[in-house]
Motif scaffolding. Structure first.
Motif, short mmCIF file in Angstrom:
data_model
loop_
_atom_site.label_atom_id
_atom_site.label_comp_id
_atom_site.label_asym_id
_atom_site.label_seq_id
_atom_site.Cartn_x
_atom_site.Cartn_y
_atom_site.Cartn_z
N SER A 88 -17.04 14.28 -15.66
CA SER A 88 -17.41 14.43 -14.25
C SER A 88 -18.86 14.02 -14.01
CB SER A 88 -17.20 15.87 -13.79
OG SER A 88 -15.84 16.20 -13.82
N ILE A 89 -19.73 14.44 -14.92
CA ILE A 89 -21.15 14.09 -14.81
C ILE A 89 -21.32 12.58 -14.98
CG2 ILE A 89 -23.41 14.38 -15.91
CD1 ILE A 89 -22.39 17.29 -16.60
N LEU A 90 -20.63 12.01 -15.96
CA LEU A 90 -20.70 10.57 -16.20
C LEU A 90 -20.22 9.80 -14.98
CD1 LEU A 90 -21.01 8.05 -18.04
CD2 LEU A 90 -18.67 8.51 -18.82
N LYS A 91 -19.12 10.22 -14.41
CA LYS A 91 -18.54 9.51 -13.26
C LYS A 91 -19.49 9.52 -12.07
CE LYS A 91 -14.47 9.36 -10.32
NZ LYS A 91 -13.17 9.96 -10.00
N GLU A 92 -20.18 10.64 -11.88
CA GLU A 92 -21.10 10.74 -10.75
C GLU A 92 -22.37 9.91 -10.99
OE1 GLU A 92 -23.79 14.19 -8.70
OE2 GLU A 92 -21.74 14.70 -9.27
N ALA A 93 -22.89 9.94 -12.21
CA ALA A 93 -24.17 9.28 -12.49
C ALA A 93 -24.02 7.80 -12.85
CB ALA A 93 -24.89 10.01 -13.61
N PHE A 94 -22.95 7.48 -13.58
CA PHE A 94 -22.73 6.10 -14.06
C PHE A 94 -21.25 5.72 -13.88
CE2 PHE A 94 -26.23 7.83 -16.58
CZ PHE A 94 -27.19 6.84 -16.48
N PRO A 95 -20.82 5.53 -12.65
CA PRO A 95 -19.39 5.27 -12.43
C PRO A 95 -18.86 4.02 -13.13
CG PRO A 95 -20.66 4.91 -10.42
CD PRO A 95 -21.60 5.50 -11.43
N SER A 155 -27.58 0.07 -23.43
CA SER A 155 -28.99 0.40 -23.27
C SER A 155 -29.29 1.81 -23.80
CB SER A 155 -29.38 0.32 -21.79
OG SER A 155 -30.57 1.01 -21.54
N ASN A 156 -30.31 1.91 -24.66
CA ASN A 156 -30.75 3.22 -25.13
C ASN A 156 -31.25 4.07 -23.96
OD1 ASN A 156 -30.20 2.53 -27.77
ND2 ASN A 156 -32.34 2.20 -28.34
N ILE A 157 -31.87 3.43 -23.00
CA ILE A 157 -32.44 4.16 -21.86
C ILE A 157 -31.34 4.87 -21.08
CG2 ILE A 157 -33.67 3.91 -19.66
CD1 ILE A 157 -35.21 1.57 -21.03
N GLU A 158 -30.26 4.16 -20.77
CA GLU A 158 -29.15 4.78 -20.04
C GLU A 158 -28.52 5.91 -20.86
OE1 GLU A 158 -27.23 1.51 -17.09
OE2 GLU A 158 -26.83 1.22 -19.23
N ALA A 159 -28.39 5.70 -22.15
CA ALA A 159 -27.82 6.75 -23.01
C ALA A 159 -28.68 8.01 -22.97
CB ALA A 159 -27.68 6.24 -24.44
N HIS A 160 -29.99 7.84 -23.01
CA HIS A 160 -30.89 9.00 -22.94
C HIS A 160 -30.86 9.65 -21.56
CE1 HIS A 160 -32.91 9.32 -26.82
NE2 HIS A 160 -32.74 8.00 -26.90
N MET A 161 -30.72 8.85 -20.52
CA MET A 161 -30.63 9.41 -19.17
C MET A 161 -29.39 10.30 -19.05
SD MET A 161 -31.79 6.09 -16.91
CE MET A 161 -31.21 6.76 -15.37
N LEU A 162 -28.26 9.81 -19.56
CA LEU A 162 -27.04 10.61 -19.52
C LEU A 162 -27.19 11.86 -20.39
CD1 LEU A 162 -24.15 11.16 -18.65
CD2 LEU A 162 -23.38 9.71 -20.54
N GLN A 163 -27.80 11.72 -21.54
CA GLN A 163 -27.99 12.87 -22.42
C GLN A 163 -28.81 13.95 -21.71
OE1 GLN A 163 -30.25 12.34 -26.12
NE2 GLN A 163 -28.58 13.44 -27.15
N ASP A 164 -29.84 13.55 -20.97
CA ASP A 164 -30.65 14.51 -20.21
C ASP A 164 -29.83 15.19 -19.12
OD1 ASP A 164 -32.92 14.03 -21.74
OD2 ASP A 164 -33.78 12.62 -20.30
N LEU A 165 -29.01 14.42 -18.41
CA LEU A 165 -28.15 15.01 -17.37
C LEU A 165 -27.17 16.01 -17.97
CD1 LEU A 165 -27.35 11.81 -15.27
CD2 LEU A 165 -28.77 13.74 -14.56
N LEU A 166 -26.59 15.65 -19.10
CA LEU A 166 -25.65 16.56 -19.76
C LEU A 166 -26.36 17.83 -20.20
CD1 LEU A 166 -23.70 13.96 -21.93
CD2 LEU A 166 -22.82 15.16 -19.92
#
Length: 73
Positions: free
Chosen positions: A62-69, A11-22
């Motif tokens: 670490s950020i990925l694991k917390e947000a999208f395990p 999903s592009n949406i999830e990719a953008h969500m992670l990009q924002d968190l990073l």
């Protein structure tokens, strides 16, 4: 700066969500395959790769694991 794949989303949406968190944590990232995913999303194996700098990979994991395990590699 060498980049490495952190994870791949379908999903592009999830990719953008992670990009924002990073970005909020000071980690720049690149999305690869985003346009291909928009056009060919119905095909299996088409995804959006999230790439980060190799020296920030551990922090990004670490950020990925917390947000999208479910997406940890």
């Amino acid at each position: 700066m060498k980049t490495v794949i952190l994870t791949t989303f379908t999903s592009n949406i999830e990719a953008h969500m992670l990009q924002d968190l990073l970005r909020n944590e000071g980690i720049e990232s690149i999305l690869q395959g985003e346009l291909t995913n928009q056009v060919l999303s119905a095909l299996p194996g088409i995804g959006v790769q999230v790439l980060v700098s190799e020296d920030q990979l551990d922090q990004a994991k670490s950020i990925l694991k917390e947000a999208f395990p479910e997406h940890t590699m």
